[in-house]
Design an enzyme around this catalytic site. Structure first.
Site, PDB file in Angstrom:
ATOM      1  N   CYS A  65      30.618 -13.881   4.099  1.00  0.00           N
ATOM      2  CA  CYS A  65      29.816 -14.134   5.293  1.00  0.00           C
ATOM      3  C   CYS A  65      28.471 -14.711   4.882  1.00  0.00           C
ATOM      4  O   CYS A  65      27.822 -14.199   3.967  1.00  0.00           O
ATOM      5  CB  CYS A  65      29.595 -12.834   6.060  1.00  0.00           C
ATOM      6  SG  CYS A  65      31.120 -11.926   6.418  1.00  0.00           S
TER       7      CYS A  65
ATOM      8  N   LEU B  41      24.746 -15.825   6.390  1.00  0.00           N
ATOM      9  CA  LEU B  41      23.815 -15.698   7.501  1.00  0.00           C
ATOM     10  C   LEU B  41      22.584 -16.556   7.228  1.00  0.00           C
ATOM     11  O   LEU B  41      22.107 -16.622   6.089  1.00  0.00           O
ATOM     12  CB  LEU B  41      23.372 -14.245   7.677  1.00  0.00           C
ATOM     13  CG  LEU B  41      24.469 -13.216   7.964  1.00  0.00           C
ATOM     14  CD1 LEU B  41      23.864 -11.822   8.072  1.00  0.00           C
ATOM     15  CD2 LEU B  41      25.236 -13.572   9.220  1.00  0.00           C
TER      16      LEU B  41
ATOM     17  N   SER C 182      31.544  -9.985   1.023  1.00  0.00           N
ATOM     18  CA  SER C 182      30.215 -10.356   0.547  1.00  0.00           C
ATOM     19  C   SER C 182      29.481 -10.911   1.753  1.00  0.00           C
ATOM     20  O   SER C 182      30.073 -11.604   2.580  1.00  0.00           O
ATOM     21  CB  SER C 182      30.294 -11.442  -0.531  1.00  0.00           C
ATOM     22  OG  SER C 182      31.021 -10.987  -1.647  1.00  0.00           O
ATOM     23  N   CYS C 183      28.209 -10.601   1.861  1.00  0.00           N
ATOM     24  CA  CYS C 183      27.401 -11.117   2.965  1.00  0.00           C
ATOM     25  C   CYS C 183      26.050 -11.512   2.389  1.00  0.00           C
ATOM     26  O   CYS C 183      25.347 -10.662   1.828  1.00  0.00           O
ATOM     27  CB  CYS C 183      27.239 -10.069   4.062  1.00  0.00           C
ATOM     28  SG  CYS C 183      26.417 -10.694   5.543  1.00  0.00           S
ATOM     29  N   VAL C 184      25.733 -12.774   2.497  1.00  0.00           N
ATOM     30  CA  VAL C 184      24.494 -13.280   1.918  1.00  0.00           C
ATOM     31  C   VAL C 184      23.719 -14.113   2.933  1.00  0.00           C
ATOM     32  O   VAL C 184      24.301 -14.690   3.847  1.00  0.00           O
ATOM     33  CB  VAL C 184      24.767 -14.140   0.657  1.00  0.00           C
ATOM     34  CG1 VAL C 184      25.422 -13.307  -0.433  1.00  0.00           C
ATOM     35  CG2 VAL C 184      25.634 -15.339   0.986  1.00  0.00           C
TER      36      VAL C 184
END
Length: 123
Positions: free
Chosen positions: A76, A78, A102-104
């Site tokens: 993901c 952002l 994973s969210c970065v």
């Protein structure tokens, strides 16, 4: 390898496929909040854009013969980590199987959208 394509999700805006199937794995390209019916970006904040992204991913996964429940890993992106909680609320409605993730936060996303998500799923 098999190319996955559907008219129910936005067409690729570059030299790539909506998804590729390799063996029993499906790799989606990142989906952004474009309405496939008119090709326009979804108006509104992170919640509205995240909803469209999830719908687009669902259609690509469906075209590959699987769904959100088959997700093994998501990535993901952002535009602003301050949107994390609101994004997470929408994301959690769709990815109930809790795949690895994973969210970065990134500097800029295509078309200046607020979020983009890609998925690896198992058929």
């Amino acid at each position: 390898m098999k190319v996955i394509a559907t008219e129910k999700a936005p067409a690729a805006i570059g030299p790539y496929s909506q998804a590729m199937e390799v063996g029993n794995l499906v790799f989606t390209s990142g989906q952004i909040p474009i309405n496939p019916a008119d090709g326009q970006l979804v108006e509104g904040g992170i919640a509205q854009q995240a909803e469209q992204v999830m719908k687009n991913l669902g259609e690509v996964l469906k075209a590959a013969g699987c769904g959100y429940e088959n997700a093994v890993k998501t990535t993901c992106f952002l535009a602003d980590m301050a949107d994390f909680a609101a994004f997470n609320e929408v994301y959690g409605k769709y990815f109930t199987g809790k795949p690895a993730r994973s969210c970065v936060a990134v500097k800029t996303l295509p078309k200046n959208v607020l979020c983009e998500v890609e998925v690896i799923a198992e058929k």
